[in-house]
Motif scaffolding. Structure first.
Motif, short mmCIF file in Angstrom:
data_model
loop_
_atom_site.label_atom_id
_atom_site.label_comp_id
_atom_site.label_asym_id
_atom_site.label_seq_id
_atom_site.Cartn_x
_atom_site.Cartn_y
_atom_site.Cartn_z
N ALA A 1 0.91 -1.11 -0.09
CA ALA A 1 -0.03 0.04 -0.07
C ALA A 1 0.83 1.16 0.00
O ALA A 1 1.77 1.31 0.91
N ARG A 2 0.86 2.23 -0.97
CA ARG A 2 1.89 3.16 -1.21
C ARG A 2 1.17 4.38 -0.41
O ARG A 2 0.03 4.81 -1.01
N ARG B 1 -6.16 -4.09 6.77
CA ARG B 1 -4.90 -3.19 6.48
C ARG B 1 -4.89 -2.46 7.72
O ARG B 1 -5.67 -1.48 7.92
N HIS B 2 -3.68 -2.25 8.45
CA HIS B 2 -3.26 -1.32 9.44
C HIS B 2 -2.59 -0.04 9.09
O HIS B 2 -1.78 -0.44 8.08
N THR B 3 -2.96 1.17 9.39
CA THR B 3 -2.31 2.06 8.98
C THR B 3 -1.78 2.77 10.13
O THR B 3 -2.45 3.21 11.07
N PHE B 4 -0.17 3.04 10.06
CA PHE B 4 0.31 3.50 11.35
C PHE B 4 0.88 4.69 11.00
O PHE B 4 1.46 4.92 9.81
N LEU B 5 1.11 5.64 11.83
CA LEU B 5 1.69 6.95 11.73
C LEU B 5 3.27 6.99 11.77
O LEU B 5 3.82 6.17 12.37
N ASN C 1 4.84 9.26 1.80
CA ASN C 1 6.23 9.12 2.50
C ASN C 1 6.55 7.85 3.09
O ASN C 1 7.43 7.62 3.70
N LYS C 2 5.60 6.84 2.68
CA LYS C 2 5.87 5.31 3.00
C LYS C 2 4.94 4.46 2.43
O LYS C 2 4.27 4.79 1.54
N THR C 3 5.56 3.17 2.68
CA THR C 3 4.68 2.06 2.18
C THR C 3 4.45 1.11 3.13
O THR C 3 5.09 0.99 4.53
N GLY D 1 7.72 0.78 5.37
CA GLY D 1 8.91 1.54 4.81
C GLY D 1 8.97 2.80 4.82
O GLY D 1 7.73 3.55 4.16
N ARG D 2 9.50 3.68 5.47
CA ARG D 2 9.46 5.04 5.56
C ARG D 2 10.66 5.94 4.62
O ARG D 2 11.81 5.38 4.66
N ARG D 3 10.36 7.09 4.55
CA ARG D 3 11.33 7.99 3.47
C ARG D 3 11.28 9.50 3.95
O ARG D 3 9.86 9.91 4.23
N GLU D 4 12.37 10.10 4.64
CA GLU D 4 12.24 11.53 4.71
C GLU D 4 13.28 12.27 4.25
O GLU D 4 14.50 11.60 3.69
N VAL D 5 13.44 13.54 3.85
CA VAL D 5 14.41 14.28 3.39
C VAL D 5 15.23 14.94 4.59
O VAL D 5 14.44 15.69 5.26
#
Length: 84
Positions: free
Chosen positions: A12-13, A80-84, A16-18, A31-35
């Protein structure tokens, strides 16, 4: 012999994460992404039962909780769970 590997579902895209959920144990791989400082920084988190699992940077083992239930009542692989 039964494999101890996770069986990850579709990704699930988000911006800034999958997220992927294991169909065997309901663990969620995030999977997380930050600049940071002009560079992309990537990292992976693992969640189960709304708790983050810290296993020293390694993927926690699969516990097969969905395959161990006879009727499959405790398993919700489509959820599907969504986590912050």
């Amino acid at each position: 012999m039964t494999s101890t590997r996770h069986r990850w579902g579709d990704k699930a895209r988000f911006i800034n994460k999958t997220e992927q959920q294991c169909s065997r144990c309901e663990m969620v791989k995030v999977g997380r992404r930050e600049v940071e400082g002009g560079h992309d920084v990537y990292w992976t988190e693992f969640w189960r039962d709304e708790e983050r699992i810290d296993d020293g940077g390694l993927t926690p083992p699969c516990d097969f909780r969905c395959e161990q239930t006879a009727a499959g009542d405790a398993c919700r692989p489509e959820g599907r769970h969504t986590f912050l």
